[in-house]
Design a protein around this motif. Structure first.
Motif, mmCIF file in Angstrom:
data_model
loop_
_atom_site.group_PDB
_atom_site.id
_atom_site.type_symbol
_atom_site.label_atom_id
_atom_site.label_comp_id
_atom_site.label_asym_id
_atom_site.label_seq_id
_atom_site.Cartn_x
_atom_site.Cartn_y
_atom_site.Cartn_z
ATOM 1 N N GLN A 101 0.685 -0.970 0.358
ATOM 2 C CA GLN A 101 0.195 -0.055 -0.309
ATOM 3 C C GLN A 101 1.224 1.526 -0.229
ATOM 4 O OE1 GLN A 101 -1.313 -3.059 2.114
ATOM 5 N NE2 GLN A 101 -3.095 -2.861 0.123
ATOM 6 N N LEU A 102 2.016 1.595 0.223
ATOM 7 C CA LEU A 102 2.840 2.435 -0.057
ATOM 8 C C LEU A 102 3.888 2.122 -0.738
ATOM 9 C CD1 LEU A 102 4.463 1.666 4.243
ATOM 10 C CD2 LEU A 102 2.965 3.692 3.281
ATOM 11 N N ASP A 103 2.975 1.843 -1.798
ATOM 12 C CA ASP A 103 4.321 1.983 -3.333
ATOM 13 C C ASP A 103 3.350 2.829 -4.263
ATOM 14 O OD1 ASP A 103 5.461 -0.887 -2.119
ATOM 15 O OD2 ASP A 103 4.399 -1.779 -4.052
ATOM 16 N N PHE A 104 4.540 3.642 -4.855
ATOM 17 C CA PHE A 104 3.841 4.514 -5.032
ATOM 18 C C PHE A 104 4.800 5.129 -6.221
ATOM 19 C CE2 PHE A 104 7.101 6.954 -2.064
ATOM 20 C CZ PHE A 104 7.325 7.689 -2.745
ATOM 21 N N GLU A 105 4.476 5.759 -7.170
ATOM 22 C CA GLU A 105 5.352 5.875 -9.145
ATOM 23 C C GLU A 105 5.326 7.357 -9.296
ATOM 24 O OE1 GLU A 105 3.694 4.893 -12.903
ATOM 25 O OE2 GLU A 105 4.207 2.824 -12.019
ATOM 26 N N ILE A 106 6.104 7.623 -9.140
ATOM 27 C CA ILE A 106 5.903 9.362 -10.309
ATOM 28 C C ILE A 106 6.373 9.106 -11.020
ATOM 29 C CG2 ILE A 106 7.458 11.614 -9.523
ATOM 30 C CD1 ILE A 106 7.656 10.499 -6.395
ATOM 31 N N PRO A 107 5.636 10.511 -12.564
ATOM 32 C CA PRO A 107 6.690 10.537 -13.873
ATOM 33 C C PRO A 107 8.073 11.628 -14.008
ATOM 34 C CG PRO A 107 4.391 11.665 -13.391
ATOM 35 C CD PRO A 107 4.180 10.420 -12.649
ATOM 36 N N ILE A 108 8.607 11.329 -14.624
ATOM 37 C CA ILE A 108 9.515 12.098 -14.826
ATOM 38 C C ILE A 108 9.295 13.444 -15.592
ATOM 39 C CG2 ILE A 108 12.214 12.708 -15.529
ATOM 40 C CD1 ILE A 108 12.478 9.686 -14.822
ATOM 41 N N SER A 109 9.522 14.497 -15.267
ATOM 42 C CA SER A 109 9.454 15.485 -15.999
ATOM 43 C C SER A 109 9.963 16.502 -15.201
ATOM 44 C CB SER A 109 7.534 15.951 -16.081
ATOM 45 O OG SER A 109 7.332 17.385 -16.325
ATOM 46 N N ILE A 110 11.096 17.135 -16.106
ATOM 47 C CA ILE A 110 12.551 18.052 -15.223
ATOM 48 C C ILE A 110 12.888 18.910 -15.917
ATOM 49 C CG2 ILE A 110 12.895 16.299 -13.411
ATOM 50 C CD1 ILE A 110 15.159 15.281 -15.041
ATOM 51 N N SER A 111 13.380 19.705 -15.479
ATOM 52 C CA SER A 111 13.912 20.721 -16.604
ATOM 53 C C SER A 111 15.430 21.182 -15.779
ATOM 54 C CB SER A 111 13.478 22.091 -16.885
ATOM 55 O OG SER A 111 13.008 22.279 -15.063
ATOM 56 N N THR A 112 15.661 20.619 -14.249
ATOM 57 C CA THR A 112 17.227 20.690 -13.740
ATOM 58 C C THR A 112 17.391 19.314 -14.078
ATOM 59 O OG1 THR A 112 16.028 20.102 -11.823
ATOM 60 C CG2 THR A 112 16.212 22.431 -12.933
ATOM 61 N N LYS A 113 19.056 19.407 -12.696
ATOM 62 C CA LYS A 113 19.391 18.292 -13.146
ATOM 63 C C LYS A 113 18.859 17.140 -12.286
ATOM 64 C CE LYS A 113 23.546 16.148 -11.394
ATOM 65 N NZ LYS A 113 25.012 16.498 -10.875
ATOM 66 N N TYR A 114 18.061 17.067 -11.381
ATOM 67 C CA TYR A 114 17.329 16.508 -10.088
ATOM 68 C C TYR A 114 15.874 16.154 -10.442
ATOM 69 C CZ TYR A 114 16.765 20.471 -7.290
ATOM 70 O OH TYR A 114 15.938 21.791 -6.798
ATOM 71 N N LEU A 115 15.314 14.706 -9.773
ATOM 72 C CA LEU A 115 14.060 14.935 -9.163
ATOM 73 C C LEU A 115 14.018 14.854 -7.636
ATOM 74 C CD1 LEU A 115 10.979 15.048 -10.347
ATOM 75 C CD2 LEU A 115 12.222 12.115 -10.191
ATOM 76 N N LEU A 116 12.521 15.906 -7.267
ATOM 77 C CA LEU A 116 12.859 15.966 -6.121
ATOM 78 C C LEU A 116 11.689 14.755 -5.493
ATOM 79 C CD1 LEU A 116 13.886 16.910 -3.006
ATOM 80 C CD2 LEU A 116 11.646 18.192 -3.414
ATOM 81 N N VAL A 117 11.958 13.771 -4.717
ATOM 82 C CA VAL A 117 10.307 12.903 -4.069
ATOM 83 C C VAL A 117 10.460 13.309 -2.721
ATOM 84 C CG1 VAL A 117 10.053 10.318 -3.494
ATOM 85 C CG2 VAL A 117 11.993 10.742 -5.233
ATOM 86 N N PRO A 118 9.660 13.996 -2.695
ATOM 87 C CA PRO A 118 9.181 14.692 -0.947
ATOM 88 C C PRO A 118 8.937 13.574 0.084
ATOM 89 C CG PRO A 118 7.503 15.192 -2.855
ATOM 90 C CD PRO A 118 7.792 13.976 -3.392
#
Length: 148
Positions: A101-118
């Motif tokens: 139930q804690l699994d999740f997915e975040i689509p990659i949509s970035i304009s900088t070098k990194y992606l932040l997972v909150p």
């Protein structure tokens, strides 16, 4: 009443078997000890396995691979230098082995070098992170186990 060796051994075997059966039944019915499978669609995932192997090989051939850092805001997924970050497509999948139930997915949509997972999305414990991404029609895959 006097118990002979045969009766004693029989009682010991029955007692031991009862003890083992108690724990087998307790572990299989108690929700506290349940563990989820990696995926419900195991055989469909197996057919895609060669694509994953090729994507991991592509990622290993990069001069710099993805780097994961932990910060106060959450997890920072750093992509390799020198790419046009707006052309990176894919998703970040976080899998919690102890609770699906804690699994999740975040689509990659970035304009900088990194992606932040909150940080609010991540509970303490073990996580498996899988970054499936493509750049210029070439697939890449990054996997890592994290303990937060």
């Amino acid at each position: 009443m006097k118990i002979n060796w045969g009766a004693g051994i029989t009682i010991a075997i029955i007692g031991f078997m009862s003890f083992i059966m108690y724990f087998v039944i307790k572990m299989s019915t108690d929700k506290k000890y349940s563990y989820d499978l990696v995926t419900e669609k195991y055989y469909q995932q197996e057919l895609k396995f060669q694509n994953q192997i090729n994507a991991e090989k592509n990622a290993s051939e990069l001069s710099e691979n993805i780097n994961i850092e932990q910060s106060i805001q959450g997890l920072i997924v750093n992509f390799p230098e020198g790419l046009e970050y707006s052309k990176i497509e894919g998703k970040v999948f976080l899998y919690r082995p102890s609770n699906k139930q804690l699994d999740f997915e975040i689509p990659i949509s970035i304009s900088t070098k990194y992606l932040l997972v909150p940080e609010k999305s991540l509970l303490g414990g073990r996580w498996n992170i899988m970054v499936i991404w493509s750049y210029k029609n070439k697939e890449y895959l990054f996997k890592k186990e994290l303990n937060l």
